[in-house]
Scaffold this motif. Structure first.
Motif, PDB file in Angstrom:
ATOM      1  N   SER A 184      45.015  34.987  28.390  1.00  0.00           N
ATOM      2  CA  SER A 184      44.977  35.995  27.329  1.00  0.00           C
ATOM      3  C   SER A 184      46.019  35.699  26.261  1.00  0.00           C
ATOM      4  N   ALA A 185      47.213  35.251  26.689  1.00  0.00           N
ATOM      5  CA  ALA A 185      48.292  34.985  25.740  1.00  0.00           C
ATOM      6  C   ALA A 185      47.932  33.866  24.774  1.00  0.00           C
ATOM      7  N   TRP A 186      47.097  32.932  25.220  1.00  0.00           N
ATOM      8  CA  TRP A 186      46.717  31.806  24.364  1.00  0.00           C
ATOM      9  C   TRP A 186      45.420  32.065  23.604  1.00  0.00           C
ATOM     10  N   GLY A 187      44.989  33.329  23.581  1.00  0.00           N
ATOM     11  CA  GLY A 187      43.896  33.715  22.710  1.00  0.00           C
ATOM     12  C   GLY A 187      42.519  33.689  23.314  1.00  0.00           C
ATOM     13  N   PHE A 188      42.407  33.429  24.599  1.00  0.00           N
ATOM     14  CA  PHE A 188      41.103  33.433  25.249  1.00  0.00           C
ATOM     15  C   PHE A 188      40.862  34.795  25.885  1.00  0.00           C
ATOM     16  N   GLN A 189      39.634  35.227  25.867  1.00  0.00           N
ATOM     17  CA  GLN A 189      39.316  36.563  26.357  1.00  0.00           C
ATOM     18  C   GLN A 189      38.836  36.518  27.801  1.00  0.00           C
ATOM     19  N   ALA A 190      39.643  37.100  28.680  1.00  0.00           N
ATOM     20  CA  ALA A 190      39.250  37.235  30.079  1.00  0.00           C
ATOM     21  C   ALA A 190      38.532  38.567  30.254  1.00  0.00           C
ATOM     22  N   PRO A 191      37.603  38.664  31.199  1.00  0.00           N
ATOM     23  CA  PRO A 191      36.944  39.953  31.451  1.00  0.00           C
ATOM     24  C   PRO A 191      37.976  41.031  31.733  1.00  0.00           C
ATOM     25  N   PRO A 192      37.950  42.151  30.993  1.00  0.00           N
ATOM     26  CA  PRO A 192      38.984  43.178  31.148  1.00  0.00           C
ATOM     27  C   PRO A 192      39.131  43.677  32.588  1.00  0.00           C
ATOM     28  N   LEU A 193      38.008  43.883  33.264  1.00  0.00           N
ATOM     29  CA  LEU A 193      38.086  44.368  34.640  1.00  0.00           C
ATOM     30  C   LEU A 193      38.753  43.334  35.543  1.00  0.00           C
ATOM     31  N   ALA A 194      38.498  42.047  35.277  1.00  0.00           N
ATOM     32  CA  ALA A 194      39.132  40.998  36.069  1.00  0.00           C
ATOM     33  C   ALA A 194      40.644  41.034  35.883  1.00  0.00           C
ATOM     34  N   SER A 195      41.096  41.337  34.672  1.00  0.00           N
ATOM     35  CA  SER A 195      42.535  41.440  34.414  1.00  0.00           C
ATOM     36  C   SER A 195      43.153  42.574  35.209  1.00  0.00           C
ATOM     37  N   VAL A 196      42.477  43.713  35.238  1.00  0.00           N
ATOM     38  CA  VAL A 196      42.986  44.861  35.985  1.00  0.00           C
ATOM     39  C   VAL A 196      43.015  44.560  37.477  1.00  0.00           C
ATOM     40  N   LEU A 197      41.941  43.964  37.990  1.00  0.00           N
ATOM     41  CA  LEU A 197      41.875  43.658  39.417  1.00  0.00           C
ATOM     42  C   LEU A 197      42.930  42.627  39.811  1.00  0.00           C
ATOM     43  N   ALA A 198      43.185  41.650  38.934  1.00  0.00           N
ATOM     44  CA  ALA A 198      44.226  40.660  39.225  1.00  0.00           C
ATOM     45  C   ALA A 198      45.594  41.325  39.299  1.00  0.00           C
ATOM     46  N   SER A 199      45.832  42.302  38.412  1.00  0.00           N
ATOM     47  CA  SER A 199      47.095  43.031  38.434  1.00  0.00           C
ATOM     48  C   SER A 199      47.231  43.852  39.705  1.00  0.00           C
ATOM     49  N   LEU A 200      46.150  44.510  40.094  1.00  0.00           N
ATOM     50  CA  LEU A 200      46.181  45.307  41.329  1.00  0.00           C
ATOM     51  C   LEU A 200      46.374  44.412  42.550  1.00  0.00           C
ATOM     52  N   PHE A 201      45.752  43.239  42.528  1.00  0.00           N
ATOM     53  CA  PHE A 201      45.873  42.312  43.653  1.00  0.00           C
ATOM     54  C   PHE A 201      47.297  41.776  43.770  1.00  0.00           C
ATOM     55  N   ALA A 202      47.955  41.529  42.620  1.00  0.00           N
ATOM     56  CA  ALA A 202      49.339  41.044  42.647  1.00  0.00           C
ATOM     57  C   ALA A 202      50.257  42.060  43.321  1.00  0.00           C
ATOM     58  N   LYS A 203      49.954  43.346  43.133  1.00  0.00           N
ATOM     59  CA  LYS A 203      50.789  44.377  43.755  1.00  0.00           C
ATOM     60  C   LYS A 203      50.653  44.392  45.272  1.00  0.00           C
ATOM     61  N   SER A 204      49.589  43.771  45.791  1.00  0.00           N
ATOM     62  CA  SER A 204      49.386  43.772  47.238  1.00  0.00           C
ATOM     63  C   SER A 204      50.460  42.981  47.970  1.00  0.00           C
TER      64      SER A 204
END
Length: 299
Positions: free
Chosen positions: A271-291
């Motif tokens: 995302s920082a380099w200007g590419f668009q990741a699926p928004p839901l995938a971003s949220v799920l990745a964040s939730l998974f990191a908290k695991s």
């Protein structure tokens, strides 16, 4: 020029954040947050309780384990609660608590702070295990004073990177389901923001991964070589069990850390380099990191 960049950023931000999953999907995310948060709090609470009872006989490195449990327990409190309040609308008061007190900046700061403390502590634990296993002549340096300095350094380092967005170097923004994080997308529009993104990933992800992989792989090689040198090619069953134990723990620690944080790291850099990741995938990745706060006590 500056106005054009801001308009471009606003349009990009709008395109990235407008999305919605089904009501059943939101409920599933809410149940995930409640379950993982409760298990994480209980697991880390048990570690804190046991170490507190044995505080008079703790080894220096045990204090790092205690620090890890405290930071992970804090993630279980601050990292899940806001999402639960938002999804289930617990207080039904027009989001007064979330919008006026427990704001995105506060939540993002606390989550990043305790997350970085956990990463720093795991890195310190791996380095100490490397010193004790591979550099035994330096093991005398591992004492209460050096461990205390490591803990203080872990907190100050995390405080620097988590506090920088509050002072203008980087920023936090809200995502769906109570997720507040660094505004990675803004890096494509600002050199200052890009420098923050590069810095936080280099110093708080890539270096810890390198140190952990190096430390545990060196420890495995050291255990195997010491067994062969002391008994030739014949290794006792006890030594085999020790080698398997060291290998298993080292593999699990490294793999668990990389699996938990890599999806979030990849999507954020993407995302920082200007590419668009699926928004839901971003949220799920964040939730998974908290695991990570859940399985650290198990390891």
């Amino acid at each position: 020029m500056g106005q054009g960049l801001m308009d471009s950023y606003s349009m990009d931000l709008h395109n990235r954040t407008v999305y919605r999953v089904s009501e059943d999907g939101e409920t599933a995310i809410g149940i995930y947050l409640i379950t993982l948060g409760w298990l994480s709090w209980v697991g880390n609470g048990v570690v804190i309780f046991l170490l507190s009872k044995q505080r008079r006989v703790l080894e220096p490195h045990d204090y790092l384990t205690f620090n890890l449990a405290v930071s992970d327990a804090s993630i279980s409190i601050f990292g899940y609660s806001r999402g639960i309040l938002e999804i289930f609308n617990v207080f039904r008061d027009d989001d007064f608590l979330i919008k006026s007190i427990w704001t995105c900046k506060v939540d993002g700061f606390l989550i990043l702070l305790f997350g970085l403390i956990s990463i720093n502590t795991l890195t310190a634990i791996s380095v100490i295990r490397y010193i004790k296993g591979c550099q035994p002549h330096q093991a005398y340096r591992i004492n209460n004073c050096s461990v205390a300095l490591a803990i203080v350094a872990a907190w100050l380092w995390a405080l620097f990177w988590a506090g920088a967005p509050l002072l203008g170097w980087g920023s936090y923004r809200a995502r769906k389901y109570g997720t507040c994080e660094i505004d990675w997308a803004r890096a494509r529009h600002s050199l200052d923001y890009k420098s923050y993104v590069v810095g936080i990933f280099f110093f708080n992800y890539f270096i810890p991964v390198f140190l952990m992989v190096f430390s545990y792989s060196s420890l495995i090689r050291s255990v195997r070589s010491s067994h062969k040198s002391t008994r030739g090619d014949e290794i006792s069953e006890r030594q085999r069990r020790m080698e398997r134990s060291v290998t298993r723990v080292s593999f699990v620690v490294c793999t668990a850390f990389i699996l938990a944080w890599s999806p979030y790291a990849v999507i954020s850099l993407w995302s920082a380099w200007g590419f668009q990741a699926p928004p839901l995938a971003s949220v799920l990745a964040s939730l998974f990191a908290k695991s990570a706060s859940f399985y650290n006590p198990l390891i």
